[in-house]
Design an enzyme around this catalytic site. Structure first.
Site, PDB file in Angstrom:
ATOM      1  N   LYS A  11      -7.674  -3.130   2.557  1.00  0.00           N
ATOM      2  CA  LYS A  11      -6.365  -2.613   2.983  1.00  0.00           C
ATOM      3  C   LYS A  11      -6.039  -3.097   4.386  1.00  0.00           C
ATOM      4  CE  LYS A  11      -8.773   1.598   4.186  1.00  0.00           C
ATOM      5  NZ  LYS A  11      -9.122   2.953   3.891  1.00  0.00           N
ATOM      6  N   LYS A  43       0.879  -1.174   0.000  1.00  0.00           N
ATOM      7  CA  LYS A  43       0.000   0.000   0.000  1.00  0.00           C
ATOM      8  C   LYS A  43       0.916   1.223   0.000  1.00  0.00           C
ATOM      9  CE  LYS A  43      -4.024   2.116   2.112  1.00  0.00           C
ATOM     10  NZ  LYS A  43      -3.600   3.470   1.789  1.00  0.00           N
TER      11      LYS A  43
HETATM   12  P1  AMP Z   1      -7.253   4.688   1.895  1.00  0.00           P
HETATM   13  O1  AMP Z   1      -6.827   5.989   1.291  1.00  0.00           O
HETATM   14  O2  AMP Z   1      -6.673   4.423   3.240  1.00  0.00           O
HETATM   15  O3  AMP Z   1      -8.744   4.445   1.799  1.00  0.00           O
HETATM   16  O4  AMP Z   1      -6.590   3.533   0.974  1.00  0.00           O
HETATM   17  C1  AMP Z   1      -6.888   3.365  -0.369  1.00  0.00           C
HETATM   18  C2  AMP Z   1      -5.875   4.085  -1.215  1.00  0.00           C
HETATM   19  O5  AMP Z   1      -4.612   3.464  -1.189  1.00  0.00           O
HETATM   20  C3  AMP Z   1      -6.198   4.081  -2.687  1.00  0.00           C
HETATM   21  O6  AMP Z   1      -7.126   5.087  -3.009  1.00  0.00           O
HETATM   22  C4  AMP Z   1      -4.862   4.328  -3.359  1.00  0.00           C
HETATM   23  O7  AMP Z   1      -4.656   5.720  -3.525  1.00  0.00           O
HETATM   24  C5  AMP Z   1      -3.863   3.835  -2.332  1.00  0.00           C
HETATM   25  N1  AMP Z   1      -3.027   2.707  -2.772  1.00  0.00           N
HETATM   26  C6  AMP Z   1      -1.718   2.568  -2.484  1.00  0.00           C
HETATM   27  N2  AMP Z   1      -1.208   1.456  -2.998  1.00  0.00           N
HETATM   28  C7  AMP Z   1      -2.214   0.840  -3.673  1.00  0.00           C
HETATM   29  C8  AMP Z   1      -2.302  -0.384  -4.418  1.00  0.00           C
HETATM   30  N3  AMP Z   1      -1.269  -1.190  -4.578  1.00  0.00           N
HETATM   31  N4  AMP Z   1      -3.513  -0.698  -4.948  1.00  0.00           N
HETATM   32  C9  AMP Z   1      -4.593   0.109  -4.776  1.00  0.00           C
HETATM   33  N5  AMP Z   1      -4.555   1.264  -4.085  1.00  0.00           N
HETATM   34  C10 AMP Z   1      -3.380   1.632  -3.534  1.00  0.00           C
END
Ligand code: AMP
Length: 584
Positions: free
Chosen positions: A445, A272
Site C-alpha cells: 500500500k 486504496k
Molecule cells: P491497511 O488497513 O492500511 O493495512 O490496508 C489494507 C486494507 O486496505 C485492506 O485490508 C483492505 O480493507 C483495504 N483496501 C482498500 N482498497 C483495496 C484494494 N483495491 N485492494 C486491496 N485492499 C484494499
C-alpha cells in the site's frame, strides 16, 4: 480423557513464562492425546469451545458464576464475592471453595474432557426463557464433580480468562514438534530450555506448512487433527466455502519506486478505498459475509448479499472485496467512519442499509466452483472476476485497475486517487499467489500520511463530574510476537462528548463495560478487545509503560470495530516508527 489431565497441563503451563518450555509441554501432551480427543483438547487449550471465527460465545457473566458456585458448594454469594474482591480471580475462588464443599454429593464422579466440553458448549447454545437457571445448573453440575484445580480452570474457561499464556505461535510449533518432531529431529533441552533441530530449512518447511493450513482454516483443532494423520493430509487442509480465510495483508511502501521494487514491472495499481474488507462466500445458495476479523456480518448487509446473488455467476466461491460507503446526495465515496456503525448493528438493519449505502468493490477471488485458486497468479484471478461479475455502479463493481510500468503515470493515478477521496493506492504483483494472513509483499500500500497506530484498549478510568457515568481516560496497548499486550500510553482526546460523527465517550463506555475484569477505585482493567486508531505527535522511549514506549499527544481518530486485538499494531511496528521518526 479425564479433565484432570488437562487441568494439570494448564497448571504446568501457568508455572512457566518461557515460550519454548510451553511449546514442549504442549507437544508432549498432544503426542499422547487420542485421535478422538485431539480437536477438543486443542480448542480447550486456547480457552475456546469453537474456532476463533465462530461467533458463538459462552456468554456467562461473573454473577452467574457466583450463583453456580453457591449452588454447588452451599456457600453464600456474599462470602464468594468477598473472596473474589480479595483474590481478583473467580477461578481461584472456586478452587478454594470447592474444597470446603459441605459434603460430597452422591452424583459426584470423575469429570471427563468431553463432559466439560459438552456442558460448556450447551452454555453457548442456550437461548430463550429460563436460560439463566439452566446455565447456573450446567456450571454447578460440573463444579459438584470437580476437583479444586479442575474448578479453577472450568471457571476461567467460562469467563474467557484462562491465563496460561499460550499464543498462536506456541500452539503452531507444538503441533510441528508433536507430529513431525521425530521425523525432522527436533530436540528440546529441558535444562537449557532451548531447542536444537537437525536441519533448520527442513524444520521451517514444516512450520510453514502448519501455518499455511492455519491461515486457510483459522482453526488449530482442524490443523492438529490432519497433522496427526501426516504431511499429505496437512497439505491438503485448506479453504472450505463457509469457513472464513485470513485475508492477505499489505506491506507499506514509501513511494512508487519502492512499490515497483516489491511488485515488479509492470504491476497493477488500484485505488486504496477507505471502506472495510468483506470476504464473501457462496456455498450453493447461501451467501455469507465476513469482515477481516472473520466476523460474520451477513445479517448486517442484506443488500450486499443480494448484489452478490444477482451479479456474481457461480455456485461456490470465495471473493475478497472492500465495501465503501457513499453519499446518496452526491454519489461520492464517504470515509470508513460514516458506515462503521453498520458492522455491529443488530436492529433497524434495512433502515441503516438505506441511510448508509455501500458499494462493493471486488478485487480478488480465492475459490471458484470447486477449485482452490490460492496458487493461481493474480492476473488469472482478476481475469476470472471479469468474467463472472456483472458490474452495476453503486452496487457491485470490480476495483478500478491500472496496469503500468511507468512511474509518472502512477504518480498521476495516485493524485487522482487521493483527490477523489481514497486513502492512496494498492499495488499488486501480477503473477503472485494469494497468501492468507500474510504481509508478504505481493500486495503493498502507498499512503501519504504518517502512519497511525491501531491500539487496543486494556483499561480506563471512570470520569468525574458530568462525565461520572462514562469511562474517560483509556489505556492503550500494542501487541508483541507472542500475543502479549504491552501498554503504550493513555488517551482522552479525540473522543466526543456528544454522539455526533466520530467516537463518543458513551459509545466507548458501552463497548468496554462488559469487558471490565477488574476495578480499583476509578481505575478499571478491561479485556483487550476494542481497537482504536490513534494519531500522535511523536513516539518516545519511556519506562512508564510495559512496551518501553509512550505516545506524545495521542488522539483517537476512529473506533476500529473491523479490527481485532490480534490485528493491532505490533511492538515491532512501534519500534520501526520510533526509529524512522528519528531519521527525519
Ligand atoms: P491497511 O488497513 O492500511 O493495512 O490496508 C489494507 C486494507 O486496505 C485492506 O485490508 C483492505 O480493507 C483495504 N483496501 C482498500 N482498497 C483495496 C484494494 N483495491 N485492494 C486491496 N485492499 C484494499
Amino acid at each position: 480423557m479425564e479433565y484432570n489431565n488437562l487441568a494439570k497441563l494448564y497448571e504446568e503451563l501457568e508455572k512457566t513464562t518461557k515460550r519454548l518450555e510451553k511449546t514442549f509441554v504442549i507437544s508432549n501432551f498432544l503426542k499422547e492425546t487420542k485421535n478422538e480427543d485431539i480437536q477438543t483438547i486443542v480448542l480447550l487449550l486456547q480457552g475456546r469451545l469453537f474456532p476463533n471465527w465462530d461467533t458463538r460465545e459462552i456468554g456467562v457473566a461473573s454473577r452467574i458464576v457466583i450463583k453456580a458456585i453457591n449452588l454447588a458448594t452451599g456457600i453464600k454469594a456474599e462470602q464468594i464475592e468477598n473472596e473474589w474482591r480479595k483474590k481478583g480471580d473467580l477461578g481461584i475462588v472456586a478452587e478454594e471453595l470447592v474444597v470446603k464443599k459441605k459434603q460430597k454429593t452422591l452424583f459426584s464422579k470423575d469429570l471427563t474432557v468431553n463432559k466439560v466440553f459438552e456442558n460448556l458448549r450447551k452454555l453457548a447454545e442456550l437461548e430463550g426463557m429460563g436460560t439463566v437457571d439452566k446455565k447456573i445448573n450446567l456450571i454447578a453440575e460440573l463444579l459438584t464433580s470437580a476437583k479444586p484445580v479442575e474448578a479453577k480452570y472450568i471457571i476461567r474457561t467460562i469467563l474467557g480468562e484462562l491465563r496460561i499464556g499460550v499464543g498462536e505461535g506456541s500452539l503452531r510449533d507444538a503441533i510441528v514438534w508433536a507430529f513431525f518432531g521425530d521425523k525432522i529431529g527436533v530436540r528440546y533441552d529441558e535444562k537449557e530450555k532451548s531447542i536444537d533441530v537437525r536441519d533448520r530449512t527442513e524444520y521451517n518447511k514444516y512450520v510453514d506448512a502448519v501455518q499455511k493450513a492455519y491461515d486457510a482454516t483459522n482453526d488449530f483443532s482442524v490443523v492438529a487433527k490432519s497433522s496427526k494423520k501426516g504431511l499429505t493430509e496437512l497439505e491438503e487442509t485448506s479453504l472450505a466455502v463457509g469457513r472464513p480465510v485470513k485475508v492477505m495483508l499489505a506491506l507499506k511502501v514509501k513511494d512508487v519506486r519502492e512499490g515497483f521494487e516489491r511488485c515488479g514491472k509492470p504491476a497493477e495499481f488500484e485505488y486504496k478505498l477507505d471502506g472495510f474488507r468483506i470476504q464473501a462466500h457462496k456455498n450453493g445458495k447461501e451467501i455469507i459475509l465476513f469482515t477481516r476479523r472473520l466476523e460474520n456480518v451477513t445479517k448486517q448487509f442484506p443488500e450486499v448479499v443480494e448484489f452478490i446473488k444477482k451479479n456474481v455467476k457461480g455456485d461456490e466461491f470465495i471473493i475478497d472485496s472492500e465495501a465503501v460507503g457513499y453519499s446518496q446526495k452526491t454519489g461520492k465515496y464517504l470515509p470508513f467512519q460514516s458506515i462503521s456503525q453498520r458492522i455491529k448493528r443488530k436492529y433497524d438493519i434495512e433502515d441503516m442499509a438505506e441511510k448508509f449505502p455501500v458499494e462493493l468493490n471486488i478485487f480478488d477471488i480465492l475459490y471458484y466452483n470447486g477449485k482452490n485458486l490460492l496458487n493461481e497468479g493474480f492476473v488469472k484471478r482478476r481475469e476470472l472476476l471479469e468474467k463472472i461479475v456483472k458490474q452495476e455502479k453503486r452496487k457491485i463493481i470490480l476495483a478500478k485497475k491500472f496496469v503500468t510500468d511507468d512511474e509518472k503515470e502512477v504518480e498521476k493515478f495516485y493524485k487522482e486517487a487521493i483527490n477523489s477521496g481514497n486513502e492512496g493506492l494498492m499495488i499488486k504483483k501480477l503473477d503472485s499467489p494469494y497468501k492468507p494472513g500474510a504481509r508478504v509483499g505481493h500486495m503493498v500500500k502507498l499512503k501519504p500520511t504518517l502512519e497511525n497506530l491501531d491500539l487496543v484498549i486494556v483499561g480506563a478510568e471512570w470520569g468525574t463530574g458530568k462525565r461520572a457515568t462514562w469511562l474517560s481516560s483509556f489505556t492503550l496497548a500494542c501487541v508483541d510476537d507472542d500475543g502479549n499486550f504491552l501498554e503504550i500510553g493513555k488517551v482522552g482526546t479525540g473522543i466526543k462528548e456528544k454522539e455526533e460523527e466520530g467516537v463518543s465517550f458513551k459509545q466507548l463506555t458501552e463497548e468496554l463495560k462488559p469487558l471490565i475484569t477488574n476495578q480499583k477505585g476509578r481505575e478499571v482493567k478491561t479485556k483487550p478487545k476494542v481497537v482504536v486508531e490513534v494519531t500522535y505527535g511523536e513516539i518516545q522511549k519511556s519506562p512508564t509503560y510495559s512496551s518501553g514506549y509512550a505516545l506524545r499527544f495521542p488522539r483517537v481518530v476512529k473506533l476500529r470495530l473491523d479490527r481485532g486485538p490480534d490485528e493491532c499494531s505490533t511492538l515491532n511496528m512501534v519500534e520501526d516508527f520510533y526509529y524512522s521518526q528519528k531519521k527525519k
